[in-house]
Design an enzyme around this catalytic site. Structure first.
Site, PDB file in Angstrom:
ATOM      1  CG  LEU A 189      -1.821  -1.213   1.388  1.00 19.98           C
ATOM      2  CD1 LEU A 189      -2.903  -0.940   2.428  1.00 19.98           C
ATOM      3  CD2 LEU A 189      -2.457  -1.630   0.070  1.00 19.98           C
ATOM      4  CG  ASN A 241       6.301  -6.030   5.826  1.00 20.67           C
ATOM      5  OD1 ASN A 241       5.249  -5.885   5.215  1.00 20.67           O
ATOM      6  ND2 ASN A 241       7.325  -5.224   5.656  1.00 20.67           N
ATOM      7  CD  GLU A 242       0.541  -5.896   6.499  1.00 18.83           C
ATOM      8  OE1 GLU A 242       1.176  -6.918   6.785  1.00 18.83           O
ATOM      9  OE2 GLU A 242      -0.026  -5.737   5.400  1.00 18.83           O
ATOM     10  N   GLY A 270       0.995  -5.141   1.330  1.00 23.57           N
ATOM     11  CA  GLY A 270      -0.051  -5.102   0.308  1.00 23.57           C
ATOM     12  C   GLY A 270       0.360  -5.781  -0.995  1.00 23.57           C
TER      13      GLY A 270
HETATM   14  C1  LIG Z   1      -7.411  -2.678  14.757  1.00 25.41           C
HETATM   15  C2  LIG Z   1      -6.887  -2.448  13.408  1.00 25.41           C
HETATM   16  C3  LIG Z   1      -7.898  -1.940  12.491  1.00 25.41           C
HETATM   17  C4  LIG Z   1      -7.587  -1.574  11.324  1.00 25.41           C
HETATM   18  C5  LIG Z   1      -6.203  -1.622  10.854  1.00 25.41           C
HETATM   19  C6  LIG Z   1      -6.213  -1.101   9.570  1.00 25.41           C
HETATM   20  C7  LIG Z   1      -5.198  -0.896   8.798  1.00 25.41           C
HETATM   21  C8  LIG Z   1      -3.794  -0.962   9.002  1.00 25.41           C
HETATM   22  C9  LIG Z   1      -3.196  -1.835   7.945  1.00 25.41           C
HETATM   23  C10 LIG Z   1      -2.675  -1.095   6.774  1.00 25.41           C
HETATM   24  C11 LIG Z   1      -2.003  -2.046   5.876  1.00 25.41           C
HETATM   25  C12 LIG Z   1      -0.902  -1.739   5.245  1.00 25.41           C
HETATM   26  C13 LIG Z   1      -0.238  -2.688   4.346  1.00 25.41           C
HETATM   27  C14 LIG Z   1       0.907  -2.114   3.554  1.00 25.41           C
HETATM   28  O1  LIG Z   1       1.087  -2.519   2.444  1.00 25.41           O
HETATM   29  S1  LIG Z   1       1.847  -0.878   4.234  1.00 25.41           S
HETATM   30  C15 LIG Z   1       3.228  -0.717   3.144  1.00 25.41           C
HETATM   31  C16 LIG Z   1       4.261  -1.735   3.483  1.00 25.41           C
HETATM   32  N1  LIG Z   1       5.382  -1.637   2.584  1.00 25.41           N
HETATM   33  C17 LIG Z   1       6.632  -1.643   2.996  1.00 25.41           C
HETATM   34  O2  LIG Z   1       6.927  -1.735   4.165  1.00 25.41           O
HETATM   35  C18 LIG Z   1       7.682  -1.485   1.929  1.00 25.41           C
HETATM   36  C19 LIG Z   1       8.416  -0.206   2.088  1.00 25.41           C
HETATM   37  N2  LIG Z   1       9.423  -0.053   1.041  1.00 25.41           N
HETATM   38  C20 LIG Z   1      10.594  -0.717   1.048  1.00 25.41           C
HETATM   39  O3  LIG Z   1      10.908  -1.500   1.908  1.00 25.41           O
HETATM   40  C21 LIG Z   1      11.518  -0.404  -0.092  1.00 25.41           C
HETATM   41  O4  LIG Z   1      11.117   0.780  -0.691  1.00 25.41           O
HETATM   42  C22 LIG Z   1      11.587  -1.513  -1.153  1.00 25.41           C
HETATM   43  C23 LIG Z   1      12.350  -2.721  -0.580  1.00 25.41           C
HETATM   44  C24 LIG Z   1      10.215  -1.913  -1.651  1.00 25.41           C
HETATM   45  C25 LIG Z   1      12.396  -0.979  -2.381  1.00 25.41           C
HETATM   46  O5  LIG Z   1      13.647  -0.517  -1.945  1.00 25.41           O
HETATM   47  P1  LIG Z   1      14.508   0.443  -2.892  1.00 25.41           P
HETATM   48  O6  LIG Z   1      15.805   0.668  -2.184  1.00 25.41           O
HETATM   49  O7  LIG Z   1      14.547  -0.093  -4.257  1.00 25.41           O
HETATM   50  O8  LIG Z   1      13.664   1.777  -2.998  1.00 25.41           O
HETATM   51  P2  LIG Z   1      13.504   2.923  -1.892  1.00 25.41           P
HETATM   52  O9  LIG Z   1      14.617   3.897  -2.047  1.00 25.41           O
HETATM   53  O10 LIG Z   1      13.315   2.342  -0.542  1.00 25.41           O
HETATM   54  O11 LIG Z   1      12.134   3.585  -2.316  1.00 25.41           O
HETATM   55  C26 LIG Z   1      12.032   4.407  -3.469  1.00 25.41           C
HETATM   56  C27 LIG Z   1      11.007   5.472  -3.215  1.00 25.41           C
HETATM   57  O12 LIG Z   1       9.741   4.835  -3.012  1.00 25.41           O
HETATM   58  C28 LIG Z   1       9.188   5.229  -1.757  1.00 25.41           C
HETATM   59  N3  LIG Z   1       8.409   4.122  -1.210  1.00 25.41           N
HETATM   60  C29 LIG Z   1       8.843   2.891  -0.935  1.00 25.41           C
HETATM   61  N4  LIG Z   1       7.844   2.118  -0.487  1.00 25.41           N
HETATM   62  C30 LIG Z   1       6.744   2.895  -0.472  1.00 25.41           C
HETATM   63  C31 LIG Z   1       5.383   2.665  -0.122  1.00 25.41           C
HETATM   64  N5  LIG Z   1       4.941   1.485   0.318  1.00 25.41           N
HETATM   65  N6  LIG Z   1       4.532   3.691  -0.236  1.00 25.41           N
HETATM   66  C32 LIG Z   1       4.937   4.891  -0.658  1.00 25.41           C
HETATM   67  N7  LIG Z   1       6.225   5.177  -1.031  1.00 25.41           N
HETATM   68  C33 LIG Z   1       7.096   4.169  -0.934  1.00 25.41           C
HETATM   69  C34 LIG Z   1      10.410   5.568  -0.909  1.00 25.41           C
HETATM   70  O13 LIG Z   1      10.051   6.401   0.154  1.00 25.41           O
HETATM   71  C35 LIG Z   1      11.283   6.245  -1.922  1.00 25.41           C
HETATM   72  O14 LIG Z   1      10.777   7.558  -2.091  1.00 25.41           O
HETATM   73  P3  LIG Z   1      11.746   8.781  -2.462  1.00 25.41           P
HETATM   74  O15 LIG Z   1      12.807   8.843  -1.396  1.00 25.41           O
HETATM   75  O16 LIG Z   1      12.305   8.455  -3.813  1.00 25.41           O
HETATM   76  O17 LIG Z   1      10.853   9.982  -2.454  1.00 25.41           O
END
Ligand SMILES: CC/C=C\C/C=C\CCC/C=C/CC(=O)SCCNC(=O)CCNC(=O)[C@H](O)C(C)(C)COP(=O)(O)OP(=O)(O)OC[C@H]1O[C@@H](n2cnc3c(N)ncnc32)[C@H](O)[C@@H]1OP(=O)(O)O
Length: 302
Positions: free
Chosen positions: A108, A177-178, A153
């Site tokens: 997400l 991994n949330e 996501g």
């Molecule tokens: C009681 C409870 C009731 C309700 C609960 C309800 C809801 C809560 C649940 C919500 C569920 C969420 C599920 C999700 O999917 S959350 C997202 C999880 N994703 C991650 O943790 C991944 C994060 N990203 C990474 O680890 C790395 O980016 C990745 C390994 C994918 C790639 O690495 P790489 O080195 O190639 O790139 P980066 O330099 O890290 O990233 C490039 C740019 O992209 C931006 N980025 C990365 N991931 C995200 C993302 N998920 N969303 C938005 N933007 C993202 C990152 O910041 C970099 O941006 P810039 O620096 O270039 O601006």
């Protein structure tokens, strides 16, 4: 058959106004070259659909660089592409894969869940629900050709598919991994994982926020096959051929039989789930940890 038709009508009725608006918008999506056989290929800025009409298969490539995060716009385009393929009788199966090297989907889009207003959070969450419902219940055979890392996501999207092929690259990992982000995977994320790998493995994976590298992902059952990176697409194609050999109506009804109880749980609690999400995501503590996590991602670069 009546059940299958009923489910399609139901899921179609759930298509959100935001999707209808975008569908009508000129220039956002449109027919592109599909060959002289009358089959239309649909493109949108973030989704590339490569049809193979002779095989009845389309490859759906996600291209929302840099990391295929599931933003509202991207989700909308994905859903529209899926609907178009479902409505075209030429296609019986789709292969979903990534056009972003090394990344299937980063999950997400964190920027959709940070620093916005409650109305936005509600709209976004409804789109995430819709993605899950539509892919999970699609009448098409849906195969994930996972050619990159696939956390949270991204893993959920893979779990909606009928079969998952993962590239054997030690840099790739997949899982919900949330908890590592200080957030809780909602019940329907959890249900999908339990349906795939069983209760005990899902409980451990969810509590620890495990991201499984290829060999472990295969062992636990998060994916069905791990193959050398250059064979991911061809393997997905041959698996698809095997699934398409099954009479469509029998396969579709069986899919619905297996998945409907899980989907029904969300369908009956959909509004409450949105309210829970908005309440949860608006908390100061959650906003702080999401901001901190995004900052950490940005600082990683140096
Ligand atoms: C009681 C409870 C009731 C309700 C609960 C309800 C809801 C809560 C649940 C919500 C569920 C969420 C599920 C999700 O999917 S959350 C997202 C999880 N994703 C991650 O943790 C991944 C994060 N990203 C990474 O680890 C790395 O980016 C990745 C390994 C994918 C790639 O690495 P790489 O080195 O190639 O790139 P980066 O330099 O890290 O990233 C490039 C740019 O992209 C931006 N980025 C990365 N991931 C995200 C993302 N998920 N969303 C938005 N933007 C993202 C990152 O910041 C970099 O941006 P810039 O620096 O270039 O601006």
């Amino acid at each position: 058959m009546a059940l299958a038709v009923g489910m399609r009508v139901l899921t179609r009725a759930l298509l959100r106004p935001w999707a209808r608006g975008l569908r009508a918008a000129p220039g956002r999506t449109g027919p592109a070259a599909g060959g002289g056989d009358g089959v239309r290929c649909f493109r949108s800025p973030r989704v590339l659909v490569e049809p193979d009409p002779a095989a009845g298969v389309a490859v759906v490539k996600m291209r929302n660089p840099p990391v295929n995060s599931l933003s509202l716009e991207f989700l909308t385009e994905l859903l529209i592409s899926l609907e178009k393929l479902e409505n075209d009788k030429t296609f019986h199966g789709i292969i979903i894969t990534s056009d972003c090297p090394g990344i299937f989907s980063a999950g997400l889009d964190l920027t959709e869940m940070c620093g916005r207003d409650p109305e936005h959070y509600a709209e976004y969450w409804k789109a995430v629900q819709e993605m899950w419902l539509r892919f999970y219940l699609s009448n098409l055979v849906v195969i994930a050709a996972i050619n990159g890392i696939s956390p949270a996501g991204g893993c959920l999207l893979s779990l909606t598919c009928d079969y998952r092929v993962l590239a054997n690259n030690p840099k790739y990992a997949i899982g919900l991994n949330e908890t590592l982000l200080g957030i809780v995977a909602p019940f329907w994320f959890k249900d999908t994982l339990v349906n795939t790998i069983g209760h005990r493995s899902a409980e451990r994976a969810l509590q620890l926020g495990l991201l499984f590298p290829p060999a472990e992902a295969l062992r636990v059952g998060v994916v069905d096959q791990v193959v050398p990176e250059d064979q991911v697409q061809s393997t997905a194609r041959s698996v698809m051929a095997q699934w398409l050999d099954i009479p469509d109506h029998a396969r579709q009804l069986t899919k619905i039989l297996m998945r409907k109880p899980t989907a029904d749980r969300l369908l009956t609690e959909r509004d409450a789930d949105i309210e829970n999400f908005v309440r949860f995501i608006c908390k100061d503590s959650i906003q702080k940890s999401l901001h901190a996590y995004l900052e950490k991602l940005k600082q990683k670069k140096g």
